[in-house]
Every structure is written in C-alpha cells, then in structure tokens.
Design an enzyme around this catalytic site. Structure first.
Site, PDB file in Angstrom:
ATOM      1  N   LYS A 215      11.759 -17.453  25.693  1.00 11.88           N
ATOM      2  CA  LYS A 215      11.741 -16.359  24.827  1.00 11.88           C
ATOM      3  C   LYS A 215      10.488 -16.687  23.773  1.00 11.88           C
ATOM      4  O   LYS A 215       9.690 -15.415  23.284  1.00 11.88           O
ATOM      5  CB  LYS A 215      12.697 -16.463  24.065  1.00 11.88           C
ATOM      6  CG  LYS A 215      13.168 -15.612  23.221  1.00 11.88           C
ATOM      7  CD  LYS A 215      14.841 -15.732  22.788  1.00 11.88           C
ATOM      8  CE  LYS A 215      14.681 -13.938  21.778  1.00 11.88           C
ATOM      9  NZ  LYS A 215      16.174 -14.322  21.274  1.00 11.88           N
ATOM     10  N   GLU A 221       8.518 -28.650  25.383  1.00 14.55           N
ATOM     11  CA  GLU A 221       8.755 -28.832  27.174  1.00 14.55           C
ATOM     12  C   GLU A 221       7.854 -28.264  27.640  1.00 14.55           C
ATOM     13  O   GLU A 221       7.427 -28.855  28.909  1.00 14.55           O
ATOM     14  CB  GLU A 221      10.300 -29.025  26.726  1.00 14.55           C
ATOM     15  CG  GLU A 221      11.024 -29.988  25.939  1.00 14.55           C
ATOM     16  CD  GLU A 221      12.125 -29.569  25.179  1.00 14.55           C
ATOM     17  OE1 GLU A 221      10.910 -28.414  24.484  1.00 14.55           O
ATOM     18  OE2 GLU A 221      12.691 -30.309  24.454  1.00 14.55           O
ATOM     19  N   GLY A 276      18.802 -16.687  23.546  1.00 12.71           N
ATOM     20  CA  GLY A 276      18.308 -17.618  25.050  1.00 12.71           C
ATOM     21  C   GLY A 276      19.839 -17.686  25.756  1.00 12.71           C
ATOM     22  O   GLY A 276      19.240 -17.099  27.004  1.00 12.71           O
ATOM     23  N   ARG A 277      20.429 -18.024  25.212  1.00 15.66           N
ATOM     24  CA  ARG A 277      21.689 -18.148  26.234  1.00 15.66           C
ATOM     25  C   ARG A 277      22.395 -17.147  26.941  1.00 15.66           C
ATOM     26  O   ARG A 277      23.627 -17.402  27.192  1.00 15.66           O
ATOM     27  CB  ARG A 277      22.825 -19.387  25.381  1.00 15.66           C
ATOM     28  CG  ARG A 277      23.258 -19.070  24.210  1.00 15.66           C
ATOM     29  CD  ARG A 277      23.843 -20.258  23.821  1.00 15.66           C
ATOM     30  NE  ARG A 277      24.151 -19.254  21.876  1.00 15.66           N
ATOM     31  CZ  ARG A 277      23.129 -19.506  20.881  1.00 15.66           C
ATOM     32  NH1 ARG A 277      22.402 -20.543  21.170  1.00 15.66           N
ATOM     33  NH2 ARG A 277      23.862 -19.200  19.625  1.00 15.66           N
ATOM     34  N   GLU A 362      26.217 -24.506  22.330  1.00 12.72           N
ATOM     35  CA  GLU A 362      25.704 -23.731  21.378  1.00 12.72           C
ATOM     36  C   GLU A 362      25.910 -22.654  20.139  1.00 12.72           C
ATOM     37  O   GLU A 362      24.970 -22.344  19.353  1.00 12.72           O
ATOM     38  CB  GLU A 362      24.160 -23.193  21.693  1.00 12.72           C
ATOM     39  CG  GLU A 362      22.746 -23.634  21.707  1.00 12.72           C
ATOM     40  CD  GLU A 362      21.547 -23.633  21.822  1.00 12.72           C
ATOM     41  OE1 GLU A 362      21.110 -22.166  22.069  1.00 12.72           O
ATOM     42  OE2 GLU A 362      20.925 -24.060  22.138  1.00 12.72           O
ATOM     43  N   HIS A 393      37.688 -36.712  42.669  1.00 14.56           N
ATOM     44  CA  HIS A 393      37.684 -38.569  42.534  1.00 14.56           C
ATOM     45  C   HIS A 393      37.023 -39.601  41.925  1.00 14.56           C
ATOM     46  O   HIS A 393      35.972 -40.337  42.319  1.00 14.56           O
ATOM     47  CB  HIS A 393      36.933 -38.776  44.219  1.00 14.56           C
ATOM     48  CG  HIS A 393      37.635 -38.103  45.312  1.00 14.56           C
ATOM     49  ND1 HIS A 393      38.775 -38.745  45.811  1.00 14.56           N
ATOM     50  CD2 HIS A 393      37.963 -36.413  45.639  1.00 14.56           C
ATOM     51  CE1 HIS A 393      39.611 -37.860  46.610  1.00 14.56           C
ATOM     52  NE2 HIS A 393      38.536 -36.711  46.368  1.00 14.56           N
ATOM     53  N   LYS A 513      13.525 -31.813  16.202  1.00 18.52           N
ATOM     54  CA  LYS A 513      12.465 -30.836  16.806  1.00 18.52           C
ATOM     55  C   LYS A 513      11.295 -31.032  15.843  1.00 18.52           C
ATOM     56  O   LYS A 513      10.207 -31.440  16.237  1.00 18.52           O
ATOM     57  CB  LYS A 513      12.385 -29.052  16.615  1.00 18.52           C
ATOM     58  CG  LYS A 513      13.093 -29.057  18.336  1.00 18.52           C
ATOM     59  CD  LYS A 513      12.986 -27.202  18.168  1.00 18.52           C
ATOM     60  CE  LYS A 513      13.722 -26.860  18.503  1.00 18.52           C
ATOM     61  NZ  LYS A 513      14.031 -25.257  19.643  1.00 18.52           N
TER      62      LYS A 513
END
Ligand code: F6P
Length: 550
Positions: A215, A221, A276-277, A362, A393, A513
């Site tokens: 965005k 990254e 973003g999310r 977030e 399990h 950051k």
C-alpha cells in the site's frame, strides 16, 4: 495512568449502567454449568442460533442465558454501535488518529451505489479497478501477456507482507479448489532471504511475473524482496525492458512505483480509506483473481456484500457479527479470558487463523480510547488456531483440561470439496464431538462408572463448561469465504466500538521499525560501531558481528 475526563453524559465504559449490569449478571451466572443450562431448556440448541448469508451460527454452547444477550445488546446500544456502523458505511472519518474514512465495505459495493468521501463517489473507481484487474487476469490466464522473451507466464509471485500478504495467501489457499492449476502461485513476505530463495526455486524467470503489493510502497521487507526479484530478472534476462513484462505493482504510491521502474500502466491502485488488513478484496487480491478468475472473485465480493448488508440492517439479536463480537466481549471482559481459538475444520482454511491474527490483533490491540485516554479494561484478546483435526492431537489438551478459559470458534462445511470415502463425515464428527466434549465434559461419577480406579479419576474427568461457537455452512465457495471474512471484520468492528478504540490504526508497529533502521548500519558497518543501546542490545549486536564474520 492518565484517565479520561468524562462529562456526566459520557461516563467511562466501566462506569456505565450497562457495564455494571453485566458485571452483576456475571457474578450471578458464572457458576452455571452448560450441563444445567441444556438440561433446563431442551430447545436451547435451536434458540441460541442465528443464520445469515449461508452461515448457521450455533452459540448455544456459551455460558450465557437469554438475559446475558439482552444485557450485551444494551451495552452495544449504550456504546452507540448502530450509529458507529452507519458512520463506517457512510464514509465518516472514524479512523480518527489518521483522519481517514474506513470503507472496505465500498470495495464490494454494487455498481450504482453512491459512497462519498470528501464529496466524491468512490464506487465508480472501485469498479474501474476491478475491470482493469479482470482484463489483466484474462490476458495472463489466456497467455496473451507474455514475458520479455515471448513466453507466457506460468509463475505468479506475490511480494508483500502483513495485509499485502496474509489476505492473498489465505484466499489463495482457501479457494485453491477453484483455481486455474496451470498458473503456479507463490508468495514471498519475509525479509529472510530463505523466503525468496524457496519461493523462486524451480521458477524460470522468463515465465515469472512478480506482483509487488505494498500500500505504501515503503515497507522494508517488500522493497528488499522486490529489489532482489528485480536483480534476479535483470541478471537472467538483462535489459531494463524486461522489468515492464515481469513486474506489476499494487499500491497507493505512484511515485514509489515509478522510481522502482514499474510502468504506471501496470500499477493497480488503492485508496487511503482501505486499511491493509481489510484489503484482500481490493487490488491487493490481484493474485487471488489470477488464481481463481474474475467470476469467482466477483462471487467472493458478493459474499462480502451480503454479510455487510446483514451487519448493517439485521437487529442485533439476529446479527451474526454483532453476536460474535459481543460474546467475545463477554469472555474477554467479564470472564477474563486472555485468548480465543479459531478452529476451521477445513484444510483449505489452514491460513485463516494467521489471517485473523492480523485482522483482530492489529485492529484491537490498543490501550487508549479514541480520545487518547488510557483504558481500564482489557481490549483485544490473543487469537490463535490451527485446522481441525490436527489441533486435536496437539493443543486441545490444554483447552479441555488446562486451567485457562479459551473460547473457541469451530468452523465447518457440510459438503466436502474433495469427496473421498468416509473422510468428510469423520472430519465433521470430530468437530461436533469436540464442541460436545468441551461443553459437557465428563463427571467423576461417569469416570468411576467406567471402571477407572479412584486414584486416576481426577486425570480422566473433564470439567466441561468450555464455551464454543459453531459456524456451519453448506460448502466452502468463494461467496462463503467472502461472507466469513466479512463476519470477522464486523465482529472486530463491534468489539472496537464497545471498547471505544480506533480499530483502524496501527501505531504499535512503528517503534520496532525505527529501531531496526537504526540497527541496520550497526550490523553492516565495516568499522566497529559506537553502540548506544542498552547493555543487553549492545552485547547482542557485538556477538552477532563477531559470529557473522567468523
Ligand atoms: O507494519 C504493519 C503494516 O503497516 C500493516 O498494517 C500492513 O498491512 C503491512 O505493514 C504492509 O504494509 P504495506 O502494504 O504498506 O507494505
């Protein structure tokens, strides 16, 4: 801790009559066992259920009575939930700390609907973008979009992180059944080069298209991975001209995209009113559309839209996202539950818990209210989970017999997408059995009656009274996935509205950051750097530098 100064009209949340009534009610009902609640009311299983958009929500196995729901709804009303919903849908700037509207619902609004942001209708832009995405998808799927050397594209690699990765990965996995198998989809998110190395292993650059999804187009990254991809393409094919055939971007940052060398015609835009999310149904979902095609993508949008309409219009007592949001408040704030588990009984939903972690944590991992006052109640719980039956399990032991209360959402589908022998009935029998075991447990008497020796009885008994929701739909279709995601989006919204927090900012990601930016040159410098961190961080950096060079 600073406390908000409230006027008489707006007492702090925990001082409102609705909150206090719930506290008193909690004292009265917290000792009730689901065994009694079910025994007292043979219709409970049908009474505490609601359905919408193809989903049946059974919330009867919760530690609630009719009064609990009434009181929770009163709390929602006292927190002006209805007005808050309208404020979101009509484009008001409810993301107050960033002064932005919150309009992921506009991404799936039908053509012709008008949603104004600063006086401008955003719906035509959304549909124009969807049309561009569809056009591009058809070119790639049809083989008309060719790589630099003239070969058709076989590998699509999405580079992005957070909302620019988790939604696309989750949707790709969830809808794999509907995907065009001749395209090979891969995802790179981590700045750890292993992610890049493994995702591109076996891919021929001539047949590979990268979607750089960011965005902001500023994320460390993503830009690092995108530059590595660029170098890879250039190294293998030479010539900057190759970039234009092997890279497209999804971003709001046209300048950043141009500076990277991606042709403006190959950029798909976003808007600042979409976080973003909350963006998997925007151009961030380009990889999803490439995988499943425009028709299925539109069906998914239809599923989102149906849940939006339900959330906006259904009375709270039948409103799935409202009920799920309120139940989450009930456990989080009154039973002091710290976590919530999401347990999809569908292998295609294997990344759904990871996706939900960003969506929920977030959004609602906040410690101050909209006007900056410290809260004096818990906000967002920790979400976690794995698909069933695998989790059974592994960690279910703790849910059944541990000391913590962990409300669980079970999600299942009645029709298998890959029918094979008895598999599906076995899968779903396990889902139903788990909710039954968690609710009703096994008493000491039952354990002894089975012949268990008295000394072993404490280990073999199950207290039960572990709350669960069960969400059941007929089939995992693109439409069902859209509705399911929107259900959780709006449940998160409901919780944020009650807690009076900004569910749409994420300032908490900034400090790490900034500190990483400061630390990068300290790791890379040839000279021994003067370190001015705390003694722990200084020692770690020195040790890293020492080992790195050996
Ligand atoms: O650092 C958190 C975050 O900003 C998320 O909110 C977002 O989804 C992610 O990073 C990626 O951001 P972008 O799409 O701008 O690269």
């Amino acid at each position: 801790m600073s406390k908000r100064h409230h006027t008489d009209e707006t007492p702090p949340l925990t001082q409102t009559p609705a909150w206090k009534a719930l506290q008193a009610h909690h004292q009265a009902v917290r000792g009730l066992h689901l065994r009694e609640l079910f025994a007292d009311d043979p219709t409970r299983g049908e009474r505490f259920a609601a359905q919408a958009c193809g989903f049946y929500l059974d919330y009867s196995k919760n530690r609630i009575t009719t009064e609990t729901i009434q009181l929770l709804i009163q709390l929602a009303s006292a927190c002006h939930l209805r007005e808050r919903i309208e404020a979101m849908f009509t484009g008001q700037k409810i993301n107050v700390t960033e002064q932005r509207a919150v309009l992921h619902t506009a991404l799936r609004a039908p053509e012709g609907e008008r949603i104004l942001v600063d006086g401008k209708d955003v719906v035509p832009e959304v549909h124009a973008m969807l049309a561009r995405m569809a056009d591009f998808t058809r070119q790639v799927q049809g083989g008309q979009w060719r790589g630099h050397t003239g070969l058709p594209i076989r590998n699509i690699v999405n580079i992005g992180i957070g909302g620019s990765d988790l939604g696309p990965v989750m949707a790709y996995e969830a809808l794999r059944h509907y995907s065009q198998r001749k395209l090979n989809l891969r995802f790179i998110s981590n700045v750890d080069a292993t992610d890049f190395a493994e995702a591109t292993r076996g891919c021929r650059p001539e047949e590979t298209l990268f979607i750089v999804c960011s965005k902001t187009f500023k994320t460390l990254e993503t830009l690092t991975n995108a530059r590595t991809a660029r170098d890879w393409i250039l190294r293998e094919m030479g010539g900057e001209r190759a970039i234009s055939r092997h890279f497209v971007a999804v971003s709001t940052n046209a300048e950043g995209v141009a500076a990277f060398g991606i042709d403006a015609r190959h950029m798909f835009g976003l808007w600042d009113w979409d976080g973003g999310r909350y963006s998997m149904d925007s151009a961030i979902g380009l990889s999803t559309m490439l995988a499943i095609g425009p028709e299925h993508f539109h069906a998914m949008l239809g599923g989102f839209r149906a849940m939006d309409q339900h959330f906006r219009s259904a009375p709270f007592e039948y409103n799935l996202p409202v009920l799920m949001g309120l139940l989450s408040i009930w456990y989080n704030n009154f039973f002091d539950a710290q976590t919530a588990a999401v347990l999809p009984y569908d292998q295609y939903l294997k990344r759904f818990p990871a996706y939900l972690q960003q969506l929920t944590m977030e959004s609602n991992g906040k410690h101050v209210t909209l006007d900056g006052a410290e809260v004096d109640y818990q906000t967002g719980p920790v979400y976690w989970g794995e698909p069933g039956t695998n989790g059974q399990h592994s960690f279910y032991q703790l849910i059944h017999q541990g000391t913590r209360l962990i409300p669980c959402d079970f999600i299942g589908f009645c029709q298998p997408l890959n029918p094979m022998g008895r598999h599906h009935d076995l899968l779903m029998a396990n889902l139903f059995a788990q909710t039954e075991a968690l609710a009703f447990g096994k008493t000491r008497q039952e354990v002894l009656a089975e012949g268990t020796p008295a000394w072993l009885a404490p280990q073999r008994m199950f207290e039960g009274n572990r709350p669960t929701n069960t969400l059941l739909a007929q089939r995992l279709t693109p439409e069902a996935l859209g509705s399911l995601v929107a259900l959780y989006e709006h449940s998160v919204f409901t919780q944020g509205a009650i807690w009076q927090i900004d569910s749409f900012d994420q300032w908490g990601v900034e400090l790490g950051k900034t500190l990483a930016e400061r630390t990068i040159p300290e790791l890379e410098s040839v000279q021994e750097p003067a370190l001015e961190h705390d003694s722990s961080t200084n020692a770690l950096i020195r040790r890293y530098r020492q080992y790195r060079r050996q």
